[in-house]
Enzyme design. Structure first.
Site, short mmCIF file in Angstrom:
data_model
loop_
_atom_site.label_atom_id
_atom_site.label_comp_id
_atom_site.label_asym_id
_atom_site.label_seq_id
_atom_site.Cartn_x
_atom_site.Cartn_y
_atom_site.Cartn_z
N HIS A 243 44.93 45.79 36.35
CA HIS A 243 45.72 44.57 36.48
C HIS A 243 47.21 44.76 36.16
O HIS A 243 48.07 44.60 37.01
CB HIS A 243 45.19 43.49 35.52
CG HIS A 243 43.72 43.22 35.62
ND1 HIS A 243 43.14 42.49 36.65
CD2 HIS A 243 42.70 43.56 34.78
CE1 HIS A 243 41.84 42.40 36.44
NE2 HIS A 243 41.54 43.04 35.33
O1 RIB Z 1 42.57 39.05 33.37
C1 RIB Z 1 43.19 40.31 33.20
C2 RIB Z 1 44.25 40.24 32.15
O2 RIB Z 1 43.66 39.89 30.91
C3 RIB Z 1 44.93 41.60 31.91
O3 RIB Z 1 46.26 41.39 31.48
C4 RIB Z 1 44.13 42.18 30.79
O4 RIB Z 1 44.89 43.10 30.00
C5 RIB Z 1 43.83 40.95 29.99
O5 RIB Z 1 44.96 40.69 29.16
#
Ligand code: RIB
Ligand code: CA
Length: 313
Positions: A243
């Site tokens: 992500h």
């Molecule tokens: O949903 C994904 C996000 O939530 C990313 O930033 C992961 O690190 C968590 O913080």
């Protein structure tokens, strides 16, 4: 073009770690002014610890790390140890950091930096819940007009939620903070699950990290090996969505990504859909567009960029 001045606001998190490393490996593109830790994946003491571990791994103990808010604006903290492990950086064995945490509160650092730098020259890169960013805006509304842009990881539309059926984790943890940020009028680039779920850590891509033959490469491979087990089990996918590095990759090469400038609003009332990013992707309302909502990326190009930059550390 001179490198963009950025502040990374983060809740490390293995994917946060890779994002921070990508930024530190890209001095021609980004100048990392500081890292502000926020409670999210794990509680604040751990996110502040983890941010310093990552800086030490990259040999960058010169980067100031600040601790910020330890709980959402109005709600109890929800964490994600089930994904990231008890420490937030589970996978490899890690030594405790020796570099100091800054005394100043992260929110004060954000405010002071935006006031000190010329208007429109600092980009905020939140990759965790938006509590620090919203608190800074509430405490010092004058900084809002001085922010160049906010490029954040959060939200979901076609991909729907990952922490509830309707909401993505970063937005869900502090929906009131997200509402403040999305309504502030600052240019927004949003990396939702719609795009991050197309950036999967396949075996070949993790092998490429390991093939770097460096401590950073080995660490990133170990983190992504650990981090992917949850998503692969849940989605039956061939890897985990990486992500947070999407935020930094966009700053380096926005052409890797595709999206639309649309209206995105945050659900803060209904228990059923709390934290949902209601994205008007098809333009069915007359609500003013407020965000560039990214829906797709060139995944091979993203991983080629990431791996080649990590090789520098
Ligand atoms: O949903 C994904 C996000 O939530 C990313 O930033 C992961 O690190 C968590 O913080
Ligand atoms: Ca994160």
């Amino acid at each position: 073009m001179s490198p963009k001045k950025i502040i990374i606001d983060t809740d490390p998190g293995q994917d946060d770690a890779v994002a921070i490393l990508l930024a530190l490996a890209s001095p021609e593109d980004v100048e990392l002014l500081g890292i502000t830790a926020v409670a999210g994946n794990v509680p604040l003491p751990l996110t502040a610890r983890n941010a310093r571990i990552i800086c030490e791994l990259a040999g960058r103990t010169d980067v100031p790390v600040f601790a910020g808010c330890d709980a959402p604006l109005k709600r109890k903290l929800v964490t994600a140890e089930h994904v990231h492990g008890k420490t937030g950086l589970d996978g490899p064995q890690l030594a405790e950091p020796t570099m100091p945490l800054q005394d100043r509160h992260a929110v004060d650092f954000i405010i002071d930096t935006l006031r000190a730098e010329p208007p429109g020259t600092v980009t905020l890169c939140p990759i965790g819940p938006l509590t620090n960013i919203a608190t800074a805006m509430l405490r010092a509304p004058d900084i809002i007009a001085r922010i160049e842009r906010i490029v954040l990881m959060g939200g979901a539309y076609f991909e729907v939620g990952n922490i509830t059926p309707a909401a993505e984790f970063n937005i869900y943890v502090d929906p009131e903070a997200a509402e403040i940020v999305f309504k502030a009028g600052v240019p927004l680039v949003v990396m939702p699950l719609d795009v991050t779920h197309k950036a999967l850590t396949t075996k070949a891509r993790i092998d490429a990290f390991r093939a770097l033959g460096t401590k950073v490469g080995d660490m990133v491979a170990a983190w992504t090996d650990f981090f992917e087990r949850f998503d692969m089990e849940k989605y039956g996918s061939e890897g985990a969505p990486l992500h947070d590095p999407c935020v930094i990759a966009w700053l380096i090469d926005p052409h890797l990504f595709k999206g639309r400038h649309i209206n995105v609003e945050i659900e803060t009332v209904s228990d059923l859909t709390l934290g949902m990013t209601v994205a008007d992707w098809w333009g069915v309302t007359d609500r003013a567009p407020n965000a560039t909502f990214i829906g797709d990326l060139h995944a091979d190009g993203f991983y080629a960029l990431l791996t080649s930059r990590l090789a520098r550390l």
